[in-house]
Design a protein around this motif. Structure first.
Motif, PDB file in Angstrom:
ATOM      1  N   VAL A  24      33.051  48.920  56.060  1.00 43.06           N
ATOM      2  CA  VAL A  24      32.242  49.241  54.880  1.00 43.06           C
ATOM      3  C   VAL A  24      33.085  49.649  53.679  1.00 43.06           C
ATOM      4  O   VAL A  24      32.849  49.198  52.553  1.00 43.06           O
ATOM      5  CB  VAL A  24      31.216  50.342  55.211  1.00 43.06           C
ATOM      6  CG1 VAL A  24      30.456  50.765  53.959  1.00 43.06           C
ATOM      7  CG2 VAL A  24      30.248  49.845  56.269  1.00 43.06           C
ATOM      8  N   ASP A  25      34.078  50.499  53.880  1.00 45.83           N
ATOM      9  CA  ASP A  25      34.907  50.933  52.753  1.00 45.83           C
ATOM     10  C   ASP A  25      35.572  49.739  52.079  1.00 45.83           C
ATOM     11  O   ASP A  25      35.626  49.650  50.847  1.00 45.83           O
ATOM     12  CB  ASP A  25      35.969  51.921  53.237  1.00 45.83           C
ATOM     13  CG  ASP A  25      35.380  53.259  53.656  1.00 45.83           C
ATOM     14  OD1 ASP A  25      34.200  53.503  53.350  1.00 45.83           O
ATOM     15  OD2 ASP A  25      36.085  54.047  54.297  1.00 45.83           O
ATOM     16  N   HIS A  26      36.078  48.814  52.879  1.00 45.09           N
ATOM     17  CA  HIS A  26      36.715  47.609  52.336  1.00 45.09           C
ATOM     18  C   HIS A  26      35.691  46.750  51.599  1.00 45.09           C
ATOM     19  O   HIS A  26      35.979  46.208  50.528  1.00 45.09           O
ATOM     20  CB  HIS A  26      37.361  46.816  53.474  1.00 45.09           C
ATOM     21  CG  HIS A  26      38.034  45.556  53.025  1.00 45.09           C
ATOM     22  ND1 HIS A  26      39.198  45.551  52.276  1.00 45.09           N
ATOM     23  CD2 HIS A  26      37.712  44.244  53.222  1.00 45.09           C
ATOM     24  CE1 HIS A  26      39.555  44.308  52.022  1.00 45.09           C
ATOM     25  NE2 HIS A  26      38.674  43.496  52.586  1.00 45.09           N
ATOM     26  N   ALA A  27      34.503  46.636  52.168  1.00 41.32           N
ATOM     27  CA  ALA A  27      33.452  45.822  51.542  1.00 41.32           C
ATOM     28  C   ALA A  27      33.076  46.364  50.170  1.00 41.32           C
ATOM     29  O   ALA A  27      32.881  45.603  49.219  1.00 41.32           O
ATOM     30  CB  ALA A  27      32.227  45.765  52.451  1.00 41.32           C
ATOM     31  N   LEU A  28      32.961  47.677  50.050  1.00 42.74           N
ATOM     32  CA  LEU A  28      32.599  48.272  48.766  1.00 42.74           C
ATOM     33  C   LEU A  28      33.698  48.060  47.718  1.00 42.74           C
ATOM     34  O   LEU A  28      33.416  47.860  46.535  1.00 42.74           O
ATOM     35  CB  LEU A  28      32.310  49.758  48.939  1.00 42.74           C
ATOM     36  CG  LEU A  28      31.000  50.087  49.678  1.00 42.74           C
ATOM     37  CD1 LEU A  28      30.897  51.580  49.948  1.00 42.74           C
ATOM     38  CD2 LEU A  28      29.794  49.605  48.891  1.00 42.74           C
ATOM     39  N   LEU A  29      34.958  48.100  48.157  1.00 43.43           N
ATOM     40  CA  LEU A  29      36.059  47.829  47.231  1.00 43.43           C
ATOM     41  C   LEU A  29      35.998  46.391  46.726  1.00 43.43           C
ATOM     42  O   LEU A  29      36.245  46.120  45.547  1.00 43.43           O
ATOM     43  CB  LEU A  29      37.399  48.081  47.925  1.00 43.43           C
ATOM     44  CG  LEU A  29      37.754  49.532  48.236  1.00 43.43           C
ATOM     45  CD1 LEU A  29      39.045  49.601  49.042  1.00 43.43           C
ATOM     46  CD2 LEU A  29      37.888  50.351  46.962  1.00 43.43           C
ATOM     47  N   MET A  30      35.677  45.466  47.609  1.00 44.57           N
ATOM     48  CA  MET A  30      35.581  44.070  47.210  1.00 44.57           C
ATOM     49  C   MET A  30      34.373  43.850  46.289  1.00 44.57           C
ATOM     50  O   MET A  30      34.453  43.139  45.293  1.00 44.57           O
ATOM     51  CB  MET A  30      35.452  43.170  48.438  1.00 44.57           C
ATOM     52  CG  MET A  30      36.645  43.192  49.391  1.00 44.57           C
ATOM     53  SD  MET A  30      38.222  42.741  48.620  1.00 44.57           S
ATOM     54  CE  MET A  30      38.976  44.370  48.385  1.00 44.57           C
ATOM     55  N   VAL A 181      47.559  50.824  43.052  1.00 46.28           N
ATOM     56  CA  VAL A 181      48.334  49.581  43.129  1.00 46.28           C
ATOM     57  C   VAL A 181      47.476  48.470  43.723  1.00 46.28           C
ATOM     58  O   VAL A 181      47.476  47.330  43.241  1.00 46.28           O
ATOM     59  CB  VAL A 181      49.604  49.783  43.970  1.00 46.28           C
ATOM     60  CG1 VAL A 181      50.378  48.466  44.106  1.00 46.28           C
ATOM     61  CG2 VAL A 181      50.496  50.848  43.355  1.00 46.28           C
ATOM     62  N   ASP A 182      46.724  48.800  44.767  1.00 40.40           N
ATOM     63  CA  ASP A 182      45.857  47.807  45.406  1.00 40.40           C
ATOM     64  C   ASP A 182      44.790  47.304  44.437  1.00 40.40           C
ATOM     65  O   ASP A 182      44.435  46.120  44.441  1.00 40.40           O
ATOM     66  CB  ASP A 182      45.190  48.411  46.646  1.00 40.40           C
ATOM     67  CG  ASP A 182      46.191  48.751  47.736  1.00 40.40           C
ATOM     68  OD1 ASP A 182      47.289  48.157  47.734  1.00 40.40           O
ATOM     69  OD2 ASP A 182      45.882  49.609  48.582  1.00 40.40           O
TER      70      ASP A 182
END
Length: 255
Positions: A24-30, A181-182
């Motif tokens: 989920v955390d990755h999905a929200l960043l995307m 940076v990401d």
């Protein structure tokens, strides 16, 4: 820079029966790079939502959409997700959809949403079939990794008193979180010059974390924060706005 206009309204819909809560955390960043996330929903059966997904849905402010299975082998959660996605598009609550799933059954939903003019991205695991990857506008693969370090070390050592004991610092130590940076890498990817406007970067960071503030990391502003990074460079464009990009990497000579 942003892929679609800043005012785009994004719906993030989780197929909780199919993916790991850590995605989920990755999905929200995307999803945040496309616009403002206005719909957050997680779909699953009682066993899924009441156990391993409960903490994640509460922490990330998702609305749990519980679906009972009326017959063995029938996944009513998938149908509910698809119907809600179409409804959100038709009543114009969202024009961009981030489906978090690795289930190829959603390929047809992706095609129907895109036929109506919506932008669709998929965040899925490595097991995601090609049929689903090719049905969306953009696919983001998530792989489970060890928890990334939240921040790099402070730029200055902690002060010590005459007895060698560490004093409690009054100002916050300056820190350089890796996620900055990401974020630049993600937003600049695919642009012709590899640069992102400072204001766009600031909006993205706020969308991913509404509480984000450079002051919390010991910096007076985002530009000053960026200037402390060896991996980032900032330059002022002729129009007066600032641009940020990844610093060129110096390759070591062959021995």
């Amino acid at each position: 820079m942003s892929i679609v206009p800043h005012e785009s309204r994004v719906a993030v819909l989780l197929d909780c029966d199919n993916v790991n809560p850590e995605i989920v955390d990755h999905a929200l960043l995307m999803a945040a790079q496309f616009g403002r996330v206005v719909v957050r929903r997680g779909y699953g059966n009682h066993a899924t939502l009441a156990k391993r997904w409960q903490e994640t849905l509460v922490r990330q402010a998702f609305t749990p959409c519980l679906q009972y299975q009326y017959a063995a082998g029938k996944n009513t959660a998938d149908m509910a997700l698809a119907l809600d996605a179409l409804e959100a598009m038709f009543d114009q609550r969202a024009d961009t959809f981030c489906l978090v799933t690795s289930d190829s059954d959603f390929a047809y939903l992706c095609r129907k949403l895109r036929e109506r003019g919506a932008t669709v991205c998929i965040v899925g695991e490595a097991k995601t079939p090609e049929a689903l990857r090719n049905a969306c506008d953009q696919f983001f693969e998530w792989q489970p990794t060890e928890s990334n370090a939240a921040c790099e070390e402070s730029l200055a050592p902690a002060p010590k008193d005459s007895h060698g004991k560490v004093e409690a610092p009054k100002p916050l130590p300056k820190r350089r979180p890796r996620f900055l940076v990401d974020a630049v890498s993600l937003l600049a990817d695919g642009t012709t010059d590899g640069e992102v406007v400072l204001g766009t970067l600031g909006h993205y960071l706020k969308r991913t974390d509404p509480s984000f503030s450079p002051n919390a990391y010991g910096h007076s502003g985002l530009l000053n924060m960026i200037r402390t990074y060896d991996l980032l460079t900032a330059s002022q464009a002729p129009g007066g706005h600032w641009l940020v990009k990844l610093a060129p990497q110096i390759e070591s000579a062959d021995v």
